[in-house]
Design a protein around this motif. Structure first.
Motif, PDB file in Angstrom:
ATOM      1  N   THR B  76       4.277  40.021 113.756  1.00  0.00           N
ATOM      2  CA  THR B  76       3.463  39.658 112.787  1.00  0.00           C
ATOM      3  C   THR B  76       2.185  40.367 112.792  1.00  0.00           C
ATOM      4  OG1 THR B  76       4.165  37.426 112.692  1.00  0.00           O
ATOM      5  CG2 THR B  76       2.447  37.877 111.694  1.00  0.00           C
ATOM      6  N   LEU B  77       1.996  41.226 111.585  1.00  0.00           N
ATOM      7  CA  LEU B  77       0.676  42.023 111.259  1.00  0.00           C
ATOM      8  C   LEU B  77       0.028  41.278 110.355  1.00  0.00           C
ATOM      9  CD1 LEU B  77      -0.710  44.725 111.404  1.00  0.00           C
ATOM     10  CD2 LEU B  77       0.360  45.404 109.327  1.00  0.00           C
ATOM     11  N   THR B  78      -1.230  41.101 111.132  1.00  0.00           N
ATOM     12  CA  THR B  78      -2.155  40.243 110.042  1.00  0.00           C
ATOM     13  C   THR B  78      -3.349  40.858 109.474  1.00  0.00           C
ATOM     14  OG1 THR B  78      -1.609  38.106 111.316  1.00  0.00           O
ATOM     15  CG2 THR B  78      -3.747  37.931 109.915  1.00  0.00           C
ATOM     16  N   ILE B  79      -3.813  40.809 108.259  1.00  0.00           N
ATOM     17  CA  ILE B  79      -4.693  41.476 107.771  1.00  0.00           C
ATOM     18  C   ILE B  79      -5.674  40.269 107.219  1.00  0.00           C
ATOM     19  CG2 ILE B  79      -5.711  43.129 106.106  1.00  0.00           C
ATOM     20  CD1 ILE B  79      -2.660  44.263 105.957  1.00  0.00           C
ATOM     21  N   GLN B  80      -6.950  40.202 107.734  1.00  0.00           N
ATOM     22  CA  GLN B  80      -8.055  39.301 107.135  1.00  0.00           C
ATOM     23  C   GLN B  80      -8.674  39.828 106.155  1.00  0.00           C
ATOM     24  OE1 GLN B  80      -9.473  38.571 111.295  1.00  0.00           O
ATOM     25  NE2 GLN B  80      -8.735  36.550 111.127  1.00  0.00           N
ATOM     26  N   ARG B  81      -9.254  39.059 105.239  1.00  0.00           N
ATOM     27  CA  ARG B  81     -10.382  39.474 104.558  1.00  0.00           C
ATOM     28  C   ARG B  81      -9.767  40.634 103.754  1.00  0.00           C
ATOM     29  NH1 ARG B  81     -12.668  38.439 108.936  1.00  0.00           N
ATOM     30  NH2 ARG B  81     -13.292  40.770 109.185  1.00  0.00           N
ATOM     31  N   THR B  82      -8.687  40.576 103.166  1.00  0.00           N
ATOM     32  CA  THR B  82      -7.937  41.744 102.342  1.00  0.00           C
ATOM     33  C   THR B  82      -8.915  42.553 101.459  1.00  0.00           C
ATOM     34  OG1 THR B  82      -6.984  40.362 100.931  1.00  0.00           O
ATOM     35  CG2 THR B  82      -5.527  41.160 102.696  1.00  0.00           C
ATOM     36  N   GLN B  83      -9.155  43.915 101.479  1.00  0.00           N
ATOM     37  CA  GLN B  83      -9.565  44.580 100.566  1.00  0.00           C
ATOM     38  C   GLN B  83      -8.580  45.394  99.596  1.00  0.00           C
ATOM     39  OE1 GLN B  83     -13.012  44.723 100.639  1.00  0.00           O
ATOM     40  NE2 GLN B  83     -12.656  42.915 101.887  1.00  0.00           N
ATOM     41  N   GLN B  84      -9.101  45.929  98.618  1.00  0.00           N
ATOM     42  CA  GLN B  84      -8.287  46.499  97.462  1.00  0.00           C
ATOM     43  C   GLN B  84      -7.664  48.002  98.407  1.00  0.00           C
ATOM     44  OE1 GLN B  84     -10.398  47.452  94.143  1.00  0.00           O
ATOM     45  NE2 GLN B  84      -9.279  45.291  93.154  1.00  0.00           N
ATOM     46  N   GLU B  85      -8.434  48.611  99.217  1.00  0.00           N
ATOM     47  CA  GLU B  85      -8.076  49.669 100.029  1.00  0.00           C
ATOM     48  C   GLU B  85      -6.863  49.468 101.066  1.00  0.00           C
ATOM     49  OE1 GLU B  85     -10.981  48.739 100.409  1.00  0.00           O
ATOM     50  OE2 GLU B  85     -11.911  49.048 102.025  1.00  0.00           O
ATOM     51  N   ASP B  86      -6.498  48.272 101.309  1.00  0.00           N
ATOM     52  CA  ASP B  86      -5.402  47.626 102.281  1.00  0.00           C
ATOM     53  C   ASP B  86      -4.133  47.767 101.115  1.00  0.00           C
ATOM     54  OD1 ASP B  86      -7.588  44.994 103.480  1.00  0.00           O
ATOM     55  OD2 ASP B  86      -7.365  47.271 103.986  1.00  0.00           O
ATOM     56  N   SER B  87      -4.156  47.888 100.019  1.00  0.00           N
ATOM     57  CA  SER B  87      -2.806  48.359  99.115  1.00  0.00           C
ATOM     58  C   SER B  87      -2.112  49.111  99.701  1.00  0.00           C
ATOM     59  CB  SER B  87      -3.216  48.257  97.606  1.00  0.00           C
ATOM     60  OG  SER B  87      -3.886  47.055  97.057  1.00  0.00           O
ATOM     61  N   ALA B  88      -0.838  48.865 100.171  1.00  0.00           N
ATOM     62  CA  ALA B  88       0.151  49.979 100.666  1.00  0.00           C
ATOM     63  C   ALA B  88       1.384  49.285 100.898  1.00  0.00           C
ATOM     64  CB  ALA B  88      -0.714  50.506 101.903  1.00  0.00           C
ATOM     65  N   VAL B  89       2.421  50.228 101.467  1.00  0.00           N
ATOM     66  CA  VAL B  89       3.670  49.731 101.842  1.00  0.00           C
ATOM     67  C   VAL B  89       3.501  49.473 103.283  1.00  0.00           C
ATOM     68  CG1 VAL B  89       6.179  49.936 102.350  1.00  0.00           C
ATOM     69  CG2 VAL B  89       4.813  50.517 100.111  1.00  0.00           C
ATOM     70  N   TYR B  90       3.879  48.590 103.995  1.00  0.00           N
ATOM     71  CA  TYR B  90       3.671  48.284 105.523  1.00  0.00           C
ATOM     72  C   TYR B  90       5.115  48.313 106.125  1.00  0.00           C
ATOM     73  CZ  TYR B  90      -1.192  47.595 104.982  1.00  0.00           C
ATOM     74  OH  TYR B  90      -2.664  47.775 104.465  1.00  0.00           O
ATOM     75  N   LEU B  91       5.389  49.480 106.867  1.00  0.00           N
ATOM     76  CA  LEU B  91       6.576  49.499 107.302  1.00  0.00           C
ATOM     77  C   LEU B  91       6.820  49.146 108.819  1.00  0.00           C
ATOM     78  CD1 LEU B  91       7.385  52.815 105.665  1.00  0.00           C
ATOM     79  CD2 LEU B  91       8.840  50.897 105.249  1.00  0.00           C
ATOM     80  N   CYS B  92       7.874  48.669 109.489  1.00  0.00           N
ATOM     81  CA  CYS B  92       7.997  48.324 110.677  1.00  0.00           C
ATOM     82  C   CYS B  92       9.279  49.023 111.097  1.00  0.00           C
ATOM     83  CB  CYS B  92       8.361  46.927 110.774  1.00  0.00           C
ATOM     84  SG  CYS B  92       8.678  46.202 112.305  1.00  0.00           S
ATOM     85  N   ALA B  93       9.206  49.495 112.592  1.00  0.00           N
ATOM     86  CA  ALA B  93      10.490  49.975 113.076  1.00  0.00           C
ATOM     87  C   ALA B  93      10.608  49.566 114.595  1.00  0.00           C
ATOM     88  CB  ALA B  93       9.980  51.643 113.015  1.00  0.00           C
ATOM     89  N   SER B  94      11.728  49.813 114.840  1.00  0.00           N
ATOM     90  CA  SER B  94      12.111  49.334 116.243  1.00  0.00           C
ATOM     91  C   SER B  94      12.931  50.351 116.996  1.00  0.00           C
ATOM     92  CB  SER B  94      12.870  48.001 116.482  1.00  0.00           C
ATOM     93  OG  SER B  94      14.217  48.025 115.924  1.00  0.00           O
ATOM     94  N   SER B  95      13.040  50.633 118.170  1.00  0.00           N
ATOM     95  CA  SER B  95      13.922  51.329 118.870  1.00  0.00           C
ATOM     96  C   SER B  95      14.270  50.803 120.332  1.00  0.00           C
ATOM     97  CB  SER B  95      13.254  52.660 118.884  1.00  0.00           C
ATOM     98  OG  SER B  95      12.163  52.863 120.072  1.00  0.00           O
ATOM     99  N   LEU B  96      15.259  51.586 120.979  1.00  0.00           N
ATOM    100  CA  LEU B  96      15.440  51.016 122.329  1.00  0.00           C
ATOM    101  C   LEU B  96      14.440  51.469 123.316  1.00  0.00           C
ATOM    102  CD1 LEU B  96      19.309  52.178 122.420  1.00  0.00           C
ATOM    103  CD2 LEU B  96      18.247  49.695 122.503  1.00  0.00           C
ATOM    104  N   GLY B  97      13.555  52.514 123.073  1.00  0.00           N
ATOM    105  CA  GLY B  97      12.602  52.901 124.075  1.00  0.00           C
ATOM    106  C   GLY B  97      11.750  54.042 123.453  1.00  0.00           C
ATOM    107  N   THR B  98      11.289  55.088 124.240  1.00  0.00           N
ATOM    108  CA  THR B  98      10.312  55.962 123.845  1.00  0.00           C
ATOM    109  C   THR B  98      10.434  56.527 122.588  1.00  0.00           C
ATOM    110  OG1 THR B  98       8.756  57.204 124.832  1.00  0.00           O
ATOM    111  CG2 THR B  98      10.939  57.537 125.436  1.00  0.00           C
ATOM    112  N   ALA B  99       9.656  56.692 122.077  1.00  0.00           N
ATOM    113  CA  ALA B  99       9.637  57.409 120.500  1.00  0.00           C
ATOM    114  C   ALA B  99      10.288  58.768 120.361  1.00  0.00           C
ATOM    115  CB  ALA B  99       8.243  57.530 119.986  1.00  0.00           C
ATOM    116  N   TYR B 100      10.239  59.506 121.566  1.00  0.00           N
ATOM    117  CA  TYR B 100      10.641  60.840 121.315  1.00  0.00           C
ATOM    118  C   TYR B 100      11.996  61.085 121.897  1.00  0.00           C
ATOM    119  CZ  TYR B 100       8.503  60.669 126.053  1.00  0.00           C
ATOM    120  OH  TYR B 100       7.984  60.318 127.214  1.00  0.00           O
ATOM    121  N   ILE B 101      12.907  60.142 122.572  1.00  0.00           N
ATOM    122  CA  ILE B 101      13.856  60.151 123.030  1.00  0.00           C
ATOM    123  C   ILE B 101      14.841  58.937 122.281  1.00  0.00           C
ATOM    124  CG2 ILE B 101      15.490  59.382 124.763  1.00  0.00           C
ATOM    125  CD1 ILE B 101      13.285  59.997 126.800  1.00  0.00           C
ATOM    126  N   TYR B 102      14.432  58.024 121.635  1.00  0.00           N
ATOM    127  CA  TYR B 102      15.382  57.161 120.789  1.00  0.00           C
ATOM    128  C   TYR B 102      14.750  56.917 119.495  1.00  0.00           C
ATOM    129  CZ  TYR B 102      16.518  55.312 125.596  1.00  0.00           C
ATOM    130  OH  TYR B 102      17.216  55.427 127.015  1.00  0.00           O
TER     131      TYR B 102
END
Lengths: 114, 115
Positions: B76-102
């Motif tokens: 869970t990503l929590t943003i408190q007291r949201t501001q207009q500059e927080d407007s965006a697409v928030y993307l999540c990613a998962s992998s089996l392990g380290t970023a440069y191998i998997y």
């Protein structure tokens, strides 16, 4: 600090033609990895191709290939036989060995026309 | 099999409110990443989890942003007291392990609009 620059914001190509997307980067590391990601309108990022910096041979993946020029810090993506489904945003990205952080360029919008 | 899922797909909130964004990674993926994508920009790294610990929080833009992960599952990503500059697409990613191998597998993102 690592940076990735995609200087062409937008390109278009006719179906079945070949197109090359450019990317330059900067890093002080010798051990790093480069990626091209595709983001169609669905927003879901998809890995297209990756290149390990220590490998001299350019990576290929079916119709996609890269031209990796390490000394020039250039990493371009060539799409052969363009298809309508290739229409998407394309992002170049970099990570260095030991880091989990991917650094992305601003992206380039590719449109394949019928 | 199921990919990475995120909810909600869209969220409109008023300035000053708190929001929670959810990510369900692919089963068995130990690594989980959050990114922010502002309009016309590339992705900005926010935070990385290995299991339920966060070795790299360097991308969180302010103390209004926090994230947690339960075991090797939902985050869970929590943003408190949201501001207009927080407007965006928030993307999540998962992998089996380290970023440069998997390969990182991305979800479809949550589009956050702060009015």
């Amino acid at each position: 600090a690592q940076t990735v620059t995609q200087s062409q914001p937008e390109m278009s190509v006719q179906e079945a033609e070949t197109v090359t997307l450019s990317c330059t980067y900067d890093t002080s590391e010798n051990n790093y990895y480069l990626f091209w990601y595709k983001q169609p309108p669905s927003r879901q990022m998809i890995l297209v191709i990756r290149q390990e910096a220590y490998k001299q041979q350019n990576a290929t993946e079916n119709r996609f290939s890269v031209n990796f020029q390490k000394a020039a810090k250039s990493f371009s993506l060539k799409i052969s036989d363009s298809q309508l489904g290739d229409t998407a945003m394309y992002f170049c990205a970099l990570t260095q060995g030991g880091s989990e952080k991917l650094v992305f360029g601003k992206g380039m919008k590719l449109t394949v026309n019928p | 099999g199921a990919g990475v899922s995120q909810s909600p797909s869209n969220k409109v909130t008023e300035k000053g409110k708190d929001v929670e964004l959810r990510c369900d990674p692919i089963s068995g993926h130990t690594a989980l990443y959050w990114y922010r994508q502002r309009l016309g920009q590339g992705l900005e790294f926010l935070i990385y989890f290995q299991g339920n610990s966060a070795p790299d929080k360097s991308g969180l833009p302010s103390d209004r942003f926090s994230a947690e992960r339960t075991g090797e599952s939902v985050s869970t990503l929590t943003i408190q007291r949201t501001q207009q500059e927080d407007s965006a697409v928030y993307l999540c990613a998962s992998s089996l392990g380290t970023a440069y191998i998997y390969e990182q597998y991305f979800g479809p993102g949550t589009r956050l609009t702060v009015t």
